[in-house]
Write an enzyme that holds these catalytic residues in place. Structure first.
Site, PDB file in Angstrom:
ATOM      1  N   GLY A 135      -0.250  -9.268  -3.754  1.00  0.00           N
ATOM      2  CA  GLY A 135      -0.276  -8.197  -2.746  1.00  0.00           C
ATOM      3  C   GLY A 135      -1.617  -8.028  -2.066  1.00  0.00           C
ATOM      4  O   GLY A 135      -1.866  -7.021  -1.422  1.00  0.00           O
ATOM      5  N   LYS A 140     -13.638  -5.837   9.657  1.00  0.00           N
ATOM      6  CA  LYS A 140     -14.273  -4.911   8.701  1.00  0.00           C
ATOM      7  C   LYS A 140     -15.783  -4.790   8.949  1.00  0.00           C
ATOM      8  O   LYS A 140     -16.323  -3.688   8.909  1.00  0.00           O
ATOM      9  CB  LYS A 140     -13.990  -5.367   7.273  1.00  0.00           C
ATOM     10  CG  LYS A 140     -12.530  -5.148   6.867  1.00  0.00           C
ATOM     11  CD  LYS A 140     -12.224  -5.855   5.551  1.00  0.00           C
ATOM     12  CE  LYS A 140     -10.796  -5.574   5.106  1.00  0.00           C
ATOM     13  NZ  LYS A 140     -10.399  -6.410   3.966  1.00  0.00           N
ATOM     14  N   ILE A 189     -13.100   0.807  -2.473  1.00  0.00           N
ATOM     15  CA  ILE A 189     -14.530   1.175  -2.492  1.00  0.00           C
ATOM     16  C   ILE A 189     -14.799   2.229  -1.414  1.00  0.00           C
ATOM     17  O   ILE A 189     -14.472   2.016  -0.249  1.00  0.00           O
ATOM     18  CB  ILE A 189     -15.430  -0.051  -2.186  1.00  0.00           C
ATOM     19  CG1 ILE A 189     -15.150  -1.186  -3.162  1.00  0.00           C
ATOM     20  CG2 ILE A 189     -16.902   0.340  -2.218  1.00  0.00           C
ATOM     21  CD1 ILE A 189     -15.930  -2.471  -2.852  1.00  0.00           C
ATOM     22  N   VAL A 240       0.830  -1.212   0.000  1.00  0.00           N
ATOM     23  CA  VAL A 240       0.000   0.000   0.000  1.00  0.00           C
ATOM     24  C   VAL A 240       0.869   1.267   0.000  1.00  0.00           C
ATOM     25  O   VAL A 240       0.631   2.201  -0.776  1.00  0.00           O
ATOM     26  CB  VAL A 240      -0.971   0.006   1.208  1.00  0.00           C
ATOM     27  CG1 VAL A 240      -1.850   1.244   1.172  1.00  0.00           C
ATOM     28  CG2 VAL A 240      -1.835  -1.243   1.214  1.00  0.00           C
ATOM     29  N   GLU A 243      -2.774 -10.186   3.865  1.00  0.00           N
ATOM     30  CA  GLU A 243      -2.112  -9.548   5.007  1.00  0.00           C
ATOM     31  C   GLU A 243      -0.728 -10.194   5.184  1.00  0.00           C
ATOM     32  O   GLU A 243      -0.486 -11.299   4.681  1.00  0.00           O
ATOM     33  CB  GLU A 243      -2.921  -9.787   6.283  1.00  0.00           C
ATOM     34  CG  GLU A 243      -4.302  -9.164   6.265  1.00  0.00           C
ATOM     35  CD  GLU A 243      -4.273  -7.653   6.148  1.00  0.00           C
ATOM     36  OE1 GLU A 243      -3.602  -6.993   6.951  1.00  0.00           O
ATOM     37  OE2 GLU A 243      -4.906  -7.125   5.224  1.00  0.00           O
ATOM     38  N   GLY A 269      -5.102  -4.750  -2.950  1.00  0.00           N
ATOM     39  CA  GLY A 269      -4.107  -4.500  -3.994  1.00  0.00           C
ATOM     40  C   GLY A 269      -3.533  -3.099  -3.870  1.00  0.00           C
ATOM     41  O   GLY A 269      -4.122  -2.214  -3.249  1.00  0.00           O
TER      42      GLY A 269
HETATM   43  P1  NAP Z   1       3.095  -4.912   3.627  1.00  0.00           P
HETATM   44  O1  NAP Z   1       3.213  -5.048   2.149  1.00  0.00           O
HETATM   45  O2  NAP Z   1       3.472  -6.059   4.483  1.00  0.00           O
HETATM   46  O3  NAP Z   1       3.950  -3.631   4.053  1.00  0.00           O
HETATM   47  C1  NAP Z   1       4.201  -3.287   5.379  1.00  0.00           C
HETATM   48  C2  NAP Z   1       5.233  -2.174   5.397  1.00  0.00           C
HETATM   49  O4  NAP Z   1       5.402  -1.753   6.742  1.00  0.00           O
HETATM   50  C3  NAP Z   1       6.590  -2.581   4.871  1.00  0.00           C
HETATM   51  O5  NAP Z   1       7.162  -1.549   4.114  1.00  0.00           O
HETATM   52  C4  NAP Z   1       7.403  -2.804   6.147  1.00  0.00           C
HETATM   53  O6  NAP Z   1       8.780  -2.528   5.991  1.00  0.00           O
HETATM   54  C5  NAP Z   1       6.791  -1.765   7.051  1.00  0.00           C
HETATM   55  N1  NAP Z   1       6.950  -2.096   8.455  1.00  0.00           N
HETATM   56  C6  NAP Z   1       6.569  -3.216   9.099  1.00  0.00           C
HETATM   57  N2  NAP Z   1       6.882  -3.151  10.403  1.00  0.00           N
HETATM   58  C7  NAP Z   1       7.462  -1.958  10.590  1.00  0.00           C
HETATM   59  C8  NAP Z   1       8.017  -1.290  11.700  1.00  0.00           C
HETATM   60  N3  NAP Z   1       8.029  -1.863  12.903  1.00  0.00           N
HETATM   61  N4  NAP Z   1       8.537  -0.054  11.538  1.00  0.00           N
HETATM   62  C9  NAP Z   1       8.530   0.535  10.319  1.00  0.00           C
HETATM   63  N5  NAP Z   1       8.021  -0.041   9.216  1.00  0.00           N
HETATM   64  C10 NAP Z   1       7.497  -1.269   9.352  1.00  0.00           C
HETATM   65  O7  NAP Z   1       1.612  -4.525   4.052  1.00  0.00           O
HETATM   66  P2  NAP Z   1       0.471  -3.894   3.130  1.00  0.00           P
HETATM   67  O8  NAP Z   1      -0.185  -4.983   2.344  1.00  0.00           O
HETATM   68  O9  NAP Z   1       0.987  -2.715   2.410  1.00  0.00           O
HETATM   69  O10 NAP Z   1      -0.605  -3.476   4.245  1.00  0.00           O
HETATM   70  C11 NAP Z   1      -0.412  -2.349   5.052  1.00  0.00           C
HETATM   71  C12 NAP Z   1      -1.707  -2.013   5.787  1.00  0.00           C
HETATM   72  O11 NAP Z   1      -2.716  -1.739   4.832  1.00  0.00           O
HETATM   73  C13 NAP Z   1      -2.261  -3.145   6.654  1.00  0.00           C
HETATM   74  O12 NAP Z   1      -2.875  -2.594   7.793  1.00  0.00           O
HETATM   75  C14 NAP Z   1      -3.318  -3.781   5.779  1.00  0.00           C
HETATM   76  O13 NAP Z   1      -4.346  -4.400   6.517  1.00  0.00           O
HETATM   77  C15 NAP Z   1      -3.838  -2.567   5.059  1.00  0.00           C
HETATM   78  N6  NAP Z   1      -4.459  -2.876   3.779  1.00  0.00           N
HETATM   79  C16 NAP Z   1      -3.781  -3.602   2.853  1.00  0.00           C
HETATM   80  C17 NAP Z   1      -4.377  -3.860   1.630  1.00  0.00           C
HETATM   81  C18 NAP Z   1      -3.681  -4.658   0.570  1.00  0.00           C
HETATM   82  O14 NAP Z   1      -4.310  -4.937  -0.456  1.00  0.00           O
HETATM   83  N7  NAP Z   1      -2.443  -5.054   0.739  1.00  0.00           N
HETATM   84  C19 NAP Z   1      -5.677  -3.373   1.376  1.00  0.00           C
HETATM   85  C20 NAP Z   1      -6.335  -2.607   2.368  1.00  0.00           C
HETATM   86  C21 NAP Z   1      -5.711  -2.377   3.560  1.00  0.00           C
HETATM   87  P3  NAP Z   1       9.726  -3.382   5.000  1.00  0.00           P
HETATM   88  O15 NAP Z   1       9.259  -3.046   3.621  1.00  0.00           O
HETATM   89  O16 NAP Z   1      11.096  -2.888   5.285  1.00  0.00           O
HETATM   90  O17 NAP Z   1       9.497  -4.816   5.359  1.00  0.00           O
HETATM   91  N1  HSE Z   2      -5.902  -8.674   3.068  1.00  0.00           N
HETATM   92  C1  HSE Z   2      -7.006  -7.857   2.802  1.00  0.00           C
HETATM   93  C2  HSE Z   2      -7.884  -8.506   1.761  1.00  0.00           C
HETATM   94  C3  HSE Z   2      -6.537  -6.511   2.316  1.00  0.00           C
HETATM   95  O1  HSE Z   2      -7.455  -9.496   1.177  1.00  0.00           O
HETATM   96  O2  HSE Z   2      -8.986  -8.041   1.525  1.00  0.00           O
HETATM   97  C4  HSE Z   2      -7.625  -5.524   2.355  1.00  0.00           C
HETATM   98  O3  HSE Z   2      -7.965  -5.175   3.643  1.00  0.00           O
END
Ligand code: NAP
Ligand code: HSE
Length: 442
Positions: free
Chosen positions: A188, A206, A137, A15, A191, A303
């Site tokens: 991507g 959610k 959304i 994200v 979680e 995503g």
């Molecule tokens: P991700 O790809 O695992 O990225 C997490 C990021 O946080 C990475 O850059 C990681 O660093 C960094 N990080 C982790 N621990 C840390 C710490 N202690 N200090 C500083 N940085 C730290 O996760 P994501 O998929 O982007 O999701 C992030 C959030 O968005 C979550 O709450 C998730 O529920 C929400 N979300 C995700 C999506 C989705 O589609 N992925 C959709 C909606 C909501 P490194 O890169 O160095 O490992």
């Molecule tokens: N892991 C979550 C999903 C990301 O698959 O819907 C969005 O919150």
């Protein structure tokens, strides 16, 4: 020119990198929207040596998220790192330092929302969390603003992109569960710990957030009953198809006469229903209001760019509020001056008492006389009536057991659970049965 809106990003993963991408791609237009440039002042990550796409200059990177949240030259903190306790600590610090907070983290809103909103109120700043539910959304804004005139009667839908992707791949392409999960992780959607997706926690968080906003009092995520998709096998999807149904992981919440019912679980829905045809990482949220009637919101729920779309929109709102020195808008459900809601645990118990459902049950049972009668008797003892039964013949490979598929009539949830416990304990039943709720009205 007025000074820039200064942003600190905690997390540069799926994200976070999407947020940087959009901020760069649309820098001019976004500046125009807000009236001031939006400037990335720093980004916290775990591993400083990891290559970043898009690239972020090394002088902007830090591995000290707490220090970033405290920096006096930052106006808005965007938390996109995920997790609960650590992320909450950084978010709280940012709010206490008088910064606005944008977050995509449903876990901190669902589990720690009250603490965060109390801090936001005390410090006169806002929390913006559109990306926390259903990715791209705009359902949070819809509930808080566009549908505000309604008494909301129900909210339900497909809220987890990973599970919807997995179930779609298993159902349409016969892919094994593990292969589909791996692909969802590569894309991507998942979680960092995918058990949050597949075991239903994410959907429970959610639907708790949506229900809190919809009904105006806090629904405690810890009291939402949830189940995941891990036990579902391709043969369940095949059986569902044969009966004219599709299996989806749904969050479902309804207003009842004496409270609300909020649940998250795999559900068999008619294959002709709109939700049944929402595939891959798409999410869909249905809201039924007393004035608007049913309204459906559809889009990509996970995503990089779909989620970043919601995060950047929140960032613009936060930037506008900052520029206008606008007071924080705390949602009704997290306002300290609103009388506490009915105790959620009691609500959950009440809901369970009154809840009824139909069930699909698949059992691996011994192939010998009287087995069907034992199972039927257990159901009957708990007031559960059987609507349909199907048993495939055993094969030399099946080692004396046969798959037995049962469809029940509508029955009290308590009776169904008690009957299932009893059936799973029967010596003639080899493995715990798979049980999926059937909803004919969705
Ligand atoms: P991700 O790809 O695992 O990225 C997490 C990021 O946080 C990475 O850059 C990681 O660093 C960094 N990080 C982790 N621990 C840390 C710490 N202690 N200090 C500083 N940085 C730290 O996760 P994501 O998929 O982007 O999701 C992030 C959030 O968005 C979550 O709450 C998730 O529920 C929400 N979300 C995700 C999506 C989705 O589609 N992925 C959709 C909606 C909501 P490194 O890169 O160095 O490992
Ligand atoms: N892991 C979550 C999903 C990301 O698959 O819907 C969005 O919150």
């Amino acid at each position: 020119m007025q000074r820039s809106i200064r942003v600190g990003l905690i997390g540069l993963g799926t994200v976070g990198s999407g947020v940087v991408h959009i901020l760069r791609r649309h820098a001019k237009r976004l500046q125009h929207e807000v009236g001031r440039p939006i400037e990335l002042k720093g980004a916290a990550v775990r591993d400083l040596s990891k290559p970043r796409e898009p690239e972020v200059p090394s002088h902007l990177l830090t591995d000290d998220a707490l220090a970033l949240a405290r920096r006096s030259d930052i106006d808005i903190i965007v938390e996109v790192m995920g997790g609960v306790d650590e992320a909450k600590a950084y978010a709280l610090e940012a709010l206490q330092q008088g910064k606005r907070l944008v977050t995509a983290n449903k876990a901190i809103i669902a589990l720690k929302g009250q603490e965060l909103f109390d801090a936001a109120k005390q410090n006169g700043v806002g929390i913006y969390f559109e990306a926390s539910v259903a990715g791209g959304i705009p359902i949070i804004k819809a509930l808080r603003e566009s549908l505000a005139a309604n008494r909301i009667e129900s909210v339900y839908g497909i809220l987890n992109g990973t599970c919807n992707y997995i179930l779609t791949q298993m159902s349409n392409n016969g892919q094994p569960y593990e292969t589909a999960l791996k692909k969802a992780q590569e894309l991507g959607y998942a979680e960092a710990d995918p058990t949050f997706d597949v075991d239903g926690h994410d959907t429970a968080h959610k639907i708790a957030i949506l229900s809190s906003l919809a009904y105006g009092y806090r629904v405690d995520a810890q009291h939402v009953q949830f189940e995941g998709i891990r036990g579902i096998q391709p043969q369940d999807l095949e059986c569902a198809r044969e009966m004219g149904y599709t299996v989806k992981l749904l969050g479902i919440s309804r207003r009842l006469d004496d409270g609300v019912s909020v649940q998250a679980h795999p559900t068999m829905i008619p294959e002709t229903s709109v939700l049944a045809n929402v595939q891959d990482a798409y999410n869909a949220v249905a809201v039924v209001g007393d004035a608007v009637g049913p309204a459906l919101f559809l889009g990509l729920g996970a995503g990089k760019l779909p989620t970043a779309s919601a995060v950047v929109a929140d960032l613009l709102d936060a930037a506008r509020d900052l520029a206008a020195n606008a007071p924080a808008e705390i949602p009704l459900c997290w306002r300290a001056d609103v009388p506490p809601s009915a105790d959620s645990e009691t609500e959950a118990q009440k809901a369970l008492k009154s809840a009824c459902s139909r069930r699909y049950i698949r059992l691996e049972a011994e192939d010998r006389p009287g087995v069907l009668a034992e199972i039927a008797a257990a159901l009957g003892r708990h007031g559960v009536s059987i609507a349909a039964v199907s048993q495939k013949e055993s094969t030399p490979m099946s080692e004396g057991t046969v798959p037995l598929i049962l469809l029940t009539h509508l029955a009290a949830e308590r009776g169904l659970r008690a009957a299932l416990d009893e059936i799973n304990d029967l010596p003639c039943v080899r493995q715990p049965g798979v049980s999926i709720r059937v909803e004919t009205e969705l």
